[in-house]
Design an enzyme around this catalytic site. Structure first.
Site, PDB file in Angstrom:
ATOM      1  N   GLY A   1       0.832  -1.205   0.000  1.00 57.98           N
ATOM      2  CA  GLY A   1       0.000   0.000   0.000  1.00 57.98           C
ATOM      3  C   GLY A   1       0.855   1.238   0.000  1.00 57.98           C
ATOM      4  O   GLY A   1       2.042   1.173  -0.325  1.00 57.98           O
ATOM      5  N   ASN A   2       0.273   2.360   0.325  1.00 59.85           N
ATOM      6  CA  ASN A   2       1.056   3.601   0.439  1.00 59.85           C
ATOM      7  C   ASN A   2       0.450   4.472   1.532  1.00 59.85           C
ATOM      8  O   ASN A   2      -0.560   4.115   2.130  1.00 59.85           O
ATOM      9  CB  ASN A   2       1.109   4.330  -0.905  1.00 59.85           C
ATOM     10  CG  ASN A   2      -0.278   4.668  -1.417  1.00 59.85           C
ATOM     11  OD1 ASN A   2      -0.998   5.439  -0.796  1.00 59.85           O
ATOM     12  ND2 ASN A   2      -0.664   4.071  -2.544  1.00 59.85           N
TER      13      ASN A   2
END
Ligand code: CTP
Length: 407
Positions: free
Chosen positions: A212-213
């Protein structure tokens, strides 16, 4: 927009008065000076001491000064009316609304309203049947006719246990409504169909892990909220974030880039404006393990995850677009303008919002942003550090112009 501004917060006798204490904090945090004015009955719900402590100012309740104060003090409502840049009454009871409509001045707050020169916002909050009552509805309509901004209550469970409209919106939504009024924002996106994506995407590795980020979704949610306040019909496609759905916004939750791609595609034909604020993960594991990957199964202390590239949502829609206005975001850390311009043309966008997460006050998680708006004609406009709600309005001002140009 709120920095250094004089905000008068009127508090009337509703149970939601407890939320107004948080509202004071939000205004103060945004740099505003807050003067709280209460009706005498409001002090039954929250003490003036609480508001005085949070606003760092004496709270005004009484029209007339106590006997030990100078008698000349009684014209304070006139002074305060001249001091304010905006006044918001939250919560506003049916009683106070009725008095304002009739022009009554039987306490300090209602007298102040009559003398006011600045914009007034009213946030009705009461039990569902009082709110739905014809008289209340007619009074609210008359406030609007007079140019007073009405912040609509939310529907949900009320203090009485009944369910329906009447709940005071959360403090950030009220603060944003005040920002809009101070910025002179109008309902210039009435019934325009706007699709916004927000947040990160999560690409599963196994049942508990993902790629993810750090996107918080705040910028996209601010855009959806601001567009709805300006009258648009907004659909928000949100990745996994923990933000409340803005008022009057239709929300579709997704997790992966593939799900976001499919959801955007389903909505795209009926959309006039697409704003891709989501930080879509560019890569996803080529396969998802059915069971949690065990540490001891990883040979030699190095774990390699094979990834495939995700669909580029904006690029594929850029090829498909007919009448839609498309706005993208670019998160760049080097050679910013050149990279952003490449994305603008490569993805056939009308506007790209470039931000550099290294600049103080910009990027993920922050409540403010520092952006540069790059248009298809090559123009670049730098927007200094502002609250994300204000940045959202700047972007939407561009949308209004682009929609005007495309008619
Ligand atoms: N975007 C998208 N689909 C992707 C990746 C990004 O639609 N798979 C959109 C984002 O929502 C954003 C814009 O494209 O509006 C730019 O995203 P960014 O990640 O900065 O650009 P990339 O093209 O992925 O380039 P790079 O990561 O190499 O900088």
């Amino acid at each position: 927009m709120l920095e250094g501004k004089h905000i008068i917060l009127g508090v009337t006798a509703g149970i939601a008065a407890y939320k107004s204490t948080l509202l004071v904090r939000e205004f103060v945090r945004a740099g505003a000076h807050v003067q709280v004015v209460m009706t005498p009955a409001a002090a039954q719900f929250v003490t003036p001491l609480t508001f005085a402590t949070l606003s760092r100012r004496e709270v005004i309740l009484d029209m007339f000064p106590p006997p030990d104060q100078p008698a000349t003090q009684w014209t304070k409502h006139i002074e305060l009316a001249l001091w304010g840049d905006a006044m918001v009454i939250a919560p506003a009871t049916a009683n106070t609304i009725a008095k304002i409509v009739c022009g009554m001045a039987d306490n300090f707050l209602t007298s102040l309203v009559l003398a006011l020169r600045c914009p007034l916002l009213v946030a009705p909050s009461m039990d569902v049947d009082m709110y739905r009552n014809d008289v209340t509805q007619q009074n609210i309509a008359r406030l609007r006719e007079r140019g007073i901004t009405v912040i609509e209550p939310e529907a949900g469970e009320l203090a009485s246990g009944l369910v329906g409209p009447g709940r005071l919106p959360e403090p950030p939504a009220i603060v944003d409504a005040v920002r809009d009024v101070l910025a002179g924002v109008r309902s210039d996106l009435q019934d325009r169909r706007i699709l916004v994506t927000a947040g990160p995407t999560h690409e599963p590795i196994d049942p508990v892990r993902f790629i993810g980020n750090r996107s918080s979704g705040k910028m996209g949610f601010a855009l959806a909220a601001a567009a709805a306040r300006r009258g648009a019909t907004v659909t928000l496609i949100a990745g996994p974030v923990v933000l409340p759905t803005p008022p009057r916004v239709r929300r579709i939750d997704v997790v992966t880039a593939r799900e976001m791609h499919d959801a955007v595609l389903r909505e795209f034909d009926g959309t006039e404006v697409l704003i891709m604020a989501a930080a879509v993960a560019d890569f996803a594991p080529s396969s998802v393990a059915a069971e949690k990957i065990k540490r001891e199964k990883v040979a030699g202390g190095i774990w390699t995850i094979d990834c495939v590239t995700n669909p580029d949502i904006l690029r594929s829609l850029g090829e498909r677009k007919t009448h839609q206005i498309m706005i993208g975001f670019a998160l760049e850390t080097s050679d910013e303008l050149a990279h952003a311009r490449q994305k603008l043309t490569g993805k056939r966008l009308d506007l790209i919002v470039m931000n550099n997460p290294k600049v103080p006050g910009a990027g993920f998680g922050s409540d403010t942003n520092v952006v540069t708006l790059l248009s298809a004609d090559g123009a670049a406009v730098e927007i200094p550090r502002k609250a994300k709600a204000d940045v959202a309005n700047d972007i939407l001002d561009r949308v209004v112009r682009l929609l005007g140009a495309s008619v």
